[in-house]
Design an enzyme around this catalytic site. Structure first.
Site, PDB file in Angstrom:
ATOM      1  N   ASP A  21      41.185  37.783  34.858  1.00 50.87           N
ATOM      2  CA  ASP A  21      42.383  37.760  35.921  1.00 50.87           C
ATOM      3  C   ASP A  21      42.328  36.190  36.500  1.00 50.87           C
ATOM      4  OD1 ASP A  21      44.796  38.438  36.906  1.00 50.87           O
ATOM      5  OD2 ASP A  21      43.797  39.651  38.415  1.00 50.87           O
ATOM      6  N   GLY A  24      47.245  32.438  36.200  1.00 51.87           N
ATOM      7  CA  GLY A  24      48.408  31.942  36.862  1.00 51.87           C
ATOM      8  C   GLY A  24      48.071  31.164  38.146  1.00 51.87           C
ATOM      9  N   SER A  66      48.418  43.566  28.986  1.00 56.91           N
ATOM     10  CA  SER A  66      48.497  44.948  29.511  1.00 56.91           C
ATOM     11  C   SER A  66      50.023  45.545  29.053  1.00 56.91           C
ATOM     12  CB  SER A  66      48.255  45.370  31.116  1.00 56.91           C
ATOM     13  OG  SER A  66      49.346  44.715  31.789  1.00 56.91           O
ATOM     14  N   GLU A  68      51.848  46.770  31.145  1.00 54.81           N
ATOM     15  CA  GLU A  68      52.560  46.396  32.166  1.00 54.81           C
ATOM     16  C   GLU A  68      53.049  44.959  32.228  1.00 54.81           C
ATOM     17  OE1 GLU A  68      50.170  48.292  32.610  1.00 54.81           O
ATOM     18  OE2 GLU A  68      50.732  50.007  32.952  1.00 54.81           O
ATOM     19  N   ASN A  69      52.218  44.164  31.468  1.00 56.60           N
ATOM     20  CA  ASN A  69      52.504  42.695  31.447  1.00 56.60           C
ATOM     21  C   ASN A  69      53.705  42.467  30.413  1.00 56.60           C
ATOM     22  OD1 ASN A  69      49.054  42.077  31.239  1.00 56.60           O
ATOM     23  ND2 ASN A  69      50.444  41.705  32.935  1.00 56.60           N
TER      24      ASN A  69
HETATM   25  C1  IPE Z   1      45.552  42.856  34.360  1.00 52.17           C
HETATM   26  O1  IPE Z   1      45.608  41.740  35.051  1.00 52.17           O
HETATM   27  C2  IPE Z   1      45.694  42.516  32.987  1.00 52.17           C
HETATM   28  C3  IPE Z   1      44.932  41.587  32.123  1.00 52.17           C
HETATM   29  C4  IPE Z   1      44.040  40.951  32.821  1.00 52.17           C
HETATM   30  C5  IPE Z   1      45.564  41.502  30.971  1.00 52.17           C
HETATM   31  P1  IPE Z   1      47.117  41.773  35.925  1.00 52.17           P
HETATM   32  O2  IPE Z   1      47.041  40.629  36.698  1.00 52.17           O
HETATM   33  O3  IPE Z   1      48.541  42.014  35.151  1.00 52.17           O
HETATM   34  O4  IPE Z   1      47.045  42.828  36.912  1.00 52.17           O
HETATM   35  P2  IPE Z   1      47.573  43.078  38.273  1.00 52.17           P
HETATM   36  O5  IPE Z   1      49.048  43.251  38.225  1.00 52.17           O
HETATM   37  O6  IPE Z   1      47.234  42.018  39.134  1.00 52.17           O
HETATM   38  O7  IPE Z   1      47.154  44.440  38.830  1.00 52.17           O
HETATM   39  C1  IPE Z   2      45.658  37.310  33.732  1.00 56.53           C
HETATM   40  O1  IPE Z   2      45.785  36.109  34.506  1.00 56.53           O
HETATM   41  C2  IPE Z   2      46.029  37.121  32.313  1.00 56.53           C
HETATM   42  C3  IPE Z   2      46.918  37.948  31.894  1.00 56.53           C
HETATM   43  C4  IPE Z   2      47.355  38.762  32.799  1.00 56.53           C
HETATM   44  C5  IPE Z   2      47.811  37.990  30.763  1.00 56.53           C
HETATM   45  P1  IPE Z   2      47.259  36.340  35.312  1.00 56.53           P
HETATM   46  O2  IPE Z   2      48.355  35.709  34.460  1.00 56.53           O
HETATM   47  O3  IPE Z   2      47.264  37.589  35.724  1.00 56.53           O
HETATM   48  O4  IPE Z   2      46.871  35.543  36.267  1.00 56.53           O
HETATM   49  P2  IPE Z   2      47.206  35.711  38.083  1.00 56.53           P
HETATM   50  O5  IPE Z   2      46.560  36.858  38.426  1.00 56.53           O
HETATM   51  O6  IPE Z   2      48.800  35.515  38.267  1.00 56.53           O
HETATM   52  O7  IPE Z   2      46.728  34.516  38.928  1.00 56.53           O
HETATM   53 MG    MG Z   3      46.679  38.611  37.307  1.00 51.40          MG
END
Ligand code: IPE
Ligand code: IPE
Ligand code: MG
Length: 246
Positions: A21, A24, A66, A68-69
């Site tokens: 995680d 972003g 995920s 949810e992603n």
């Molecule tokens: C969890 O991260 C999913 C992955 C790392 C692929 P998210 O960034 O989607 O989780 P939340 O939304 O912060 O719980």
């Molecule tokens: C994890 O990083 C990668 C995926 C969930 C695909 P994020 O994209 O969730 O990055 P943040 O949490 O928004 O910084």
């Molecule tokens: Mg994240």
């Protein structure tokens, strides 16, 4: 002594799962688009795979996308799918070199055709390797996995293939995506968030949890070693008393 040398090689977690995680936020901190963070995250994936094989980790499971992603902006979802195809292609030689078997958990059907084809080919090509099983959780959600499991078992009950009182923990395990894998020993999450986000709910029942503030693109083997050293200081009691363990 280096961190790596401090690791007790006889007590390395058999199964490590990572919630990768913070891509972003990493990109945003440098004034870049989120996708830039995902691209840089693939470097951490590569070094983590290598370091895990070297340590003798047998199962490494990475949460890559995920269920949810899918609700993220279409632009980001598409970029992630393209990145998946691109990095699979790039990393296939590494799987061969390190004798890593690729495995996927999640709703693979919902991935783009190109990604599915590549994943299937890579899984087939690496099926004979046993140095380490690398599992990518793609379009994975633990609740979705459990729903599917209950549906499959209910079907069997309906068709008299199993009677309800014979549904044991073992039977449930046999219907999960992770049926051929052991439970998670160590669950790591980067980025400072301390939550599970619908990852392997059944499989982490007795996992040791390790959260670190580092954003995924900044995650290095040294962080992995720190996590393992921390794990090795813990006493896993599985409900028993300390005296029973030692
Ligand atoms: C969890 O991260 C999913 C992955 C790392 C692929 P998210 O960034 O989607 O989780 P939340 O939304 O912060 O719980
Ligand atoms: C994890 O990083 C990668 C995926 C969930 C695909 P994020 O994209 O969730 O990055 P943040 O949490 O928004 O910084
Ligand atoms: Mg994240």
């Amino acid at each position: 002594m280096s961190l790596k040398e401090q690791i007790n090689i006889l007590n390395v977690p058999n199964h490590i799962a990572i919630i990768m995680d913070g891509n972003g936020r990493w990109a945003k901190s440098q004034g870049m688009m989120r996708v830039f963070g995902h691209e840089n995250g693939t470097k951490s994936v590569k070094t983590t795979i290598k370091a895990s094989v070297r340590l003798g980790v047998k199962y490494l499971t990475l949460y890559a996308f995920s269920t949810e992603n899918w609700n993220r902006p279409k632009l980001e979802v598409n970029a992630l799918m393209r990145l998946l195809v691109k990095s699979l292609k790039a990393e296939l030689p590494l799987f061969h070199k390190e004798k890593v078997r690729l495995n996927v958990i999640g709703e693979m059907e919902s991935l783009p055709d190109k990604a599915k084809r590549q994943l299937n080919a890579a899984m087939e090509e690496t099926a004979g390797y046993s140095e380490m099983t690398l599992t990518l959780a793609l379009s994975y959600g633990s609740r979705q996995e459990l729903v599917k499991t209950f549906q499959d078992i209910a079907d069997k009950v309906k068709n008299n293939l199993i009677s309800p009182h014979l549904i044991t923990e073992e039977v449930i395990k046999e219907h999960l995506y992770t049926k051929s894998m052991p439970d998670v020993d160590l669950l790591i999450r980067t980025s400072g968030e301390q939550r599970i986000s619908n990852f392997l709910l059944w499989q982490i029942a007795y996992a040791e949890l390790y959260f670190l503030p580092v954003l995924w693109p900044d995650f290095t083997p040294e962080h992995l070693y720190e996590a393992i050293l921390n794990y090795q200081q813990r006493e896993r009691r599985f409900g028993k008393t300390s005296d029973q363990i030692t």
